[in-house]
Design an enzyme around this catalytic site. Structure first.
Site, PDB file in Angstrom:
ATOM      1  N   HIS A 152       0.834  -1.219   0.000  1.00  0.00           N
ATOM      2  CA  HIS A 152       0.000   0.000   0.000  1.00  0.00           C
ATOM      3  C   HIS A 152       0.867   1.268   0.000  1.00  0.00           C
ATOM      4  O   HIS A 152       0.425   2.310   0.470  1.00  0.00           O
ATOM      5  CB  HIS A 152      -0.958   0.042   1.199  1.00  0.00           C
ATOM      6  CG  HIS A 152      -1.730  -1.220   1.391  1.00  0.00           C
ATOM      7  ND1 HIS A 152      -2.987  -1.434   0.877  1.00  0.00           N
ATOM      8  CD2 HIS A 152      -1.397  -2.383   2.028  1.00  0.00           C
ATOM      9  CE1 HIS A 152      -3.403  -2.655   1.188  1.00  0.00           C
ATOM     10  NE2 HIS A 152      -2.451  -3.264   1.886  1.00  0.00           N
ATOM     11  N   SER A 273      14.166  21.575 -17.088  1.00  0.00           N
ATOM     12  CA  SER A 273      12.988  22.387 -17.392  1.00  0.00           C
ATOM     13  C   SER A 273      13.415  23.607 -18.186  1.00  0.00           C
ATOM     14  O   SER A 273      14.534  24.082 -18.047  1.00  0.00           O
ATOM     15  CB  SER A 273      12.336  22.799 -16.081  1.00  0.00           C
ATOM     16  OG  SER A 273      11.625  24.008 -16.238  1.00  0.00           O
ATOM     17  N   LYS A 279      15.750  21.751 -12.238  1.00  0.00           N
ATOM     18  CA  LYS A 279      15.034  20.498 -12.470  1.00  0.00           C
ATOM     19  C   LYS A 279      15.869  19.413 -13.143  1.00  0.00           C
ATOM     20  O   LYS A 279      16.612  19.675 -14.068  1.00  0.00           O
ATOM     21  CB  LYS A 279      13.796  20.745 -13.350  1.00  0.00           C
ATOM     22  CG  LYS A 279      12.672  21.513 -12.692  1.00  0.00           C
ATOM     23  CD  LYS A 279      12.091  20.841 -11.458  1.00  0.00           C
ATOM     24  CE  LYS A 279      11.364  19.556 -11.742  1.00  0.00           C
ATOM     25  NZ  LYS A 279      10.116  19.784 -12.467  1.00  0.00           N
ATOM     26  N   GLU A 286       9.434   8.145 -17.539  1.00  0.00           N
ATOM     27  CA  GLU A 286       8.070   8.667 -17.715  1.00  0.00           C
ATOM     28  C   GLU A 286       7.481   8.231 -19.054  1.00  0.00           C
ATOM     29  O   GLU A 286       6.314   7.858 -19.152  1.00  0.00           O
ATOM     30  CB  GLU A 286       8.064  10.205 -17.668  1.00  0.00           C
ATOM     31  CG  GLU A 286       8.248  10.778 -16.279  1.00  0.00           C
ATOM     32  CD  GLU A 286       8.291  12.307 -16.324  1.00  0.00           C
ATOM     33  OE1 GLU A 286       7.359  12.923 -15.796  1.00  0.00           O
ATOM     34  OE2 GLU A 286       9.244  12.871 -16.883  1.00  0.00           O
TER      35      GLU A 286
END
Ligand code: ARG
Length: 495
Positions: A152, A273, A279, A286
């Site tokens: 979980h 970024s 970043k 992804e």
């Protein structure tokens, strides 16, 4: 020039209609196979004396003279038409007019699709072996380090890094087994099925199959031309592999957050970024995560196109092909990149250790201890430890402090008997590293299992690579035989 292959039954198709029903836009991957199939079929016709030497020799010479990268003519209906049409233009109707004797585009396309599909299964399998290799590398480098195991997404019990990645290794192993099993069902030849009924022309189907590297026949002619379950199965293999890759990708992304800080993705697989200079975005994982969605879409599309199709060939089947290409392209690229992301992934041992220290994930071991050393039934031990954990959370004290202080009173309330617990014993039981070593069951998280896991993994990897190499070399041999036969038969007339 008038489209001679259209025959006489129908007049010219509208341009819009032709563009709409044409497969030429996604025939490129099968082009070379269609050439080989035409060769093998012509050799079979010649072998059974269905065509003359002249026909066989000129047709084969034309086919073997075709460039490896054939430019597809956007105005033709498909690559099958295009090659026949080009042959007629080049060597004349008297010779090229026999290319399609006893064969149809229906058996030809099914055969070509299977040839390309088996090649793609081998490529995907090779890439999945690389994923396994990277997982084994992570196990070798970091395997004995403790880390929190989650259920979980909450700290559950301590595990080792090896335990975590071995789980993925075994999942990829099943993906590879599925690919191998699919390969055997894909690698059967439809040639000789013709349109759907077989043919009165003498064709040795086994001979054609062996020249094309197939292990056997897709025997029933109707099934051979109309089934695409080999494609559905391959997309399923790709989809299942993608689901596993997407899970790994998701965890790499999660572990790279500053909250986790367990891992850092190599620069080559990250981006920054355009506005926020600090970043470092894990863009490759992804994209793998997202491609899994695309492949599942291809799977749904392909299944839905083929559902409830009546026998035998229907043009609907053609619509499956681009989904097969996209699904296998995406799965292959994802596996190749995930292998690289994993092998270059840097883990942070301090963060892993910090995260597992004092996180209460050894509470189960404390309950086990009460059972083994104090004769408390497990359900009551569970209740005792649960209450101690709750008090510890409420008071902001460590589990160790609370257990020492509260054990007699809590156990007294739960069991009617006050349990006393020794301080040193308690410390051992609550220590993540020590409890890991107590794990006894096969497949558990004991760090002493790491060398054995690595041995087992390297054996699996060797076996996987060896079936892929065997399959590759048998395809290569068959292709060599085909080329030999072609050049021999071409030569027979020249002299
Ligand atoms: N281009 C077709 C395909 O990819 C093969 C043509 C079969 N067409 C036909 N009318 N029988 O499936």
């Amino acid at each position: 020039m008038p489209n001679i292959l259209r025959g006489s039954r129908v007049r010219r198709a509208s341009k819009r209609a032709n563009d709409f029903i044409s497969s030429i836009g996604f025939d490129t991957p099968i082009t070379k196979h269609v050439v080989s199939i035409n060769m093998a079929h012509m050799l079979a016709l010649y072998k059974s004396k269905e065509v003359t030497r002249e026909v066989a020799s000129s047709s084969l010479k034309f086919l073997s003279g075709l460039p490896a990268q054939l430019d597809l003519d956007r105005d033709t209906e498909d690559v099958h038409h295009m090659i026949e049409q080009e042959a007629i233009k080049a060597i004349g109707m008297d010779k090229a007019g026999y290319l399609n004797l006893g064969k149809s585009r229906n058996d030809q396309v099914a055969t070509a699709l299977r040839m390309e599909t088996r090649a793609r299964l081998l490529e995907l399998s090779t890439a999945l072996c690389k994923v396994q290799d990277s997982l084994a590398l992570l196990i070798r480098r970091y395997g004995k380090l403790p880390m929190p195991g989650y259920t979980h997404l909450q700290h559950a019990q301590p595990i080792t890094v090896a335990h975590h990645f071995q789980g993925y290794f075994e999942a990829v192993q099943r993906d590879l087994e599925r690919a191998a099993q699919a390969y055997a069902r894909v690698n059967l030849s439809p040639m000789g099925a013709a349109a759907l009924a077989g043919t009165s022309i003498k064709i040795d189907r086994e001979y054609v199959a062996s020249l094309l590297g197939f292990e056997g026949l897709a025997e029933n002619a109707m099934d051979a031309v109309s089934s695409r379950d080999f494609a559905l199965e391959t997309i399923s293999v790709a989809a299942m592999a993608m689901v596993n890759l997407s899970r790994m990708a998701e965890e790499v992304i999660l572990w790279s957050t500053s909250e986790f800080g367990f891992a850092e993705v190599a620069d080559e697989f990250s981006a920054t970024s355009s506005i926020m200079p600090q970043k470092k975005n894990p863009v490759v994982p992804e994209t793998v995560r997202a491609k899994c969605g695309s492949v599942l879409g291809e799977l749904t599309a392909a299944f839905t196109i083929t559902k409830a199709l009546p026998n035998s060939y229907n043009l609907d089947l053609q619509e499956v092909t681009p989904h097969l290409w996209r699904a296998t392209d995406d799965a292959l690229a994802s596996a190749v990149l995930m292998a690289e992301v994993l092998s270059s992934l840097k883990l942070n041992p301090d963060r892993l250790l910090l995260s597992v220290r004092g996180d209460m994930s050894t509470a189960t071991e404390l309950a086990n201890h009460l059972v083994k050393e104090q004769g408390v039934p497990f359900r009551q031990a569970h209740a005792i430890v649960g209450e101690i954990v709750r008090k510890s959370v409420e008071n902001g004290s460590t589990l160790e402090e609370t257990a020492l202080k509260e054990m007699p009173s809590v156990s007294g309330r739960v069991t009617g008997r006050a349990v006393k617990i020794d301080k040193d014993q308690l410390r051992n039981v609550l220590d993540a590293l020590k409890t890991l070593e107590l794990t006894r069951t096969a497949g558990g998280a004991n760090p002493h299992a790491v060398p054995r896991l690595l041995l087992k993994d390297s054996r699996s990897l060797k076996q996987n690579l060896s079936w892929i190499a065997r399959a590759r070399s048998s395809l290569k041999e068959a292709d060599g035989r085909l080329r030999d036969q072609v050049s021999k038969t071409e030569g027979e007339v020249i002299r």
